[in-house]
Design a protein around this motif. Structure first.
Motif, short mmCIF file in Angstrom:
data_model
loop_
_atom_site.label_atom_id
_atom_site.label_comp_id
_atom_site.label_asym_id
_atom_site.label_seq_id
_atom_site.Cartn_x
_atom_site.Cartn_y
_atom_site.Cartn_z
N TYR A 115 2.35 -9.15 8.55
CA TYR A 115 1.09 -8.00 8.68
C TYR A 115 1.71 -6.74 9.30
N SER A 132 -2.68 6.79 3.91
CA SER A 132 -3.25 6.07 2.56
C SER A 132 -4.13 7.61 1.88
N PHE A 141 2.69 0.98 4.72
CA PHE A 141 2.31 0.24 5.66
C PHE A 141 3.61 0.10 6.70
N CYS A 147 5.47 -2.49 9.50
CA CYS A 147 5.67 -4.05 9.71
C CYS A 147 5.60 -4.64 10.22
N PHE A 166 2.31 0.72 -1.08
CA PHE A 166 1.43 -0.18 -1.84
C PHE A 166 0.72 0.79 -2.34
N VAL A 186 -3.42 -4.82 8.98
CA VAL A 186 -4.19 -5.19 7.72
C VAL A 186 -2.53 -6.62 6.91
N GLN A 187 -3.10 -7.26 7.22
CA GLN A 187 -2.19 -8.64 6.32
C GLN A 187 -2.20 -8.88 4.68
N PHE A 188 -0.43 -8.82 4.19
CA PHE A 188 -0.71 -8.36 3.05
C PHE A 188 0.64 -9.60 2.66
N ALA A 214 3.33 -3.94 -1.03
CA ALA A 214 2.42 -4.66 -0.60
C ALA A 214 1.77 -4.77 -1.83
N PRO A 255 -3.28 -6.73 -0.03
CA PRO A 255 -3.70 -6.07 1.27
C PRO A 255 -5.29 -6.35 1.64
N ARG A 256 -4.90 -6.67 3.07
CA ARG A 256 -6.66 -7.41 3.49
C ARG A 256 -6.49 -6.85 4.89
#
Length: 111
Positions: free
Chosen positions: A2, A8, A17, A19, A28, A48-50, A61, A64-65
């Motif tokens: 996460y 971005s 990100f 971490c 990313f 985000v989760q990646f 990453a 990523p979501r």
């Protein structure tokens, strides 16, 4: 893993990100023409989760979501503030004292 989006650029399909493990930042970069992956519209502060992997000593990453939008919108500002506070304390020559217990143990060892 996460993390929180620090920066971005949707037009470049890039993001950075912070971490959860407090290690190096994760970068990313989606390459739709190569891997078909599209950059999600990340905003600073989104949780985000990646997946993460190392590429030439750099954390990257993958997949990523967004888990929660605007979860930590203050994080980029807090990190910048923390850096300026750190630099200010260095320029003042402040020394951070050790807790009393450690100082007492040092005296016992040196006696």
């Amino acid at each position: 893993m996460y993390g929180v989006v620090l920066w971005s650029d949707i037009s470049e399909n890039k993001a950075v990100f912070w971490c959860e493990d407090q290690g190096d930042l994760a970068f990313f970069h989606a390459c739709p023409e190569i891997d078909g992956e599209q950059c999600t519209e990340f905003d600073a502060g989104d949780l985000v989760q990646f997946d993460i992997y190392l590429d030439r000593k750099m954390r990257k990453a993958l997949n990523p979501r967004v888990i929660r939008e605007k979860a930590r919108t203050d994080l980029p500002h807090r990190l910048l503030n923390g850096q300026s506070n750190l630099e200010a304390s260095k320029s003042k020559g402040q020394v951070v004292p050790f807790p009393t217990k450690i100082q007492t143990e040092r005296k016992k060892v040196s006696s």
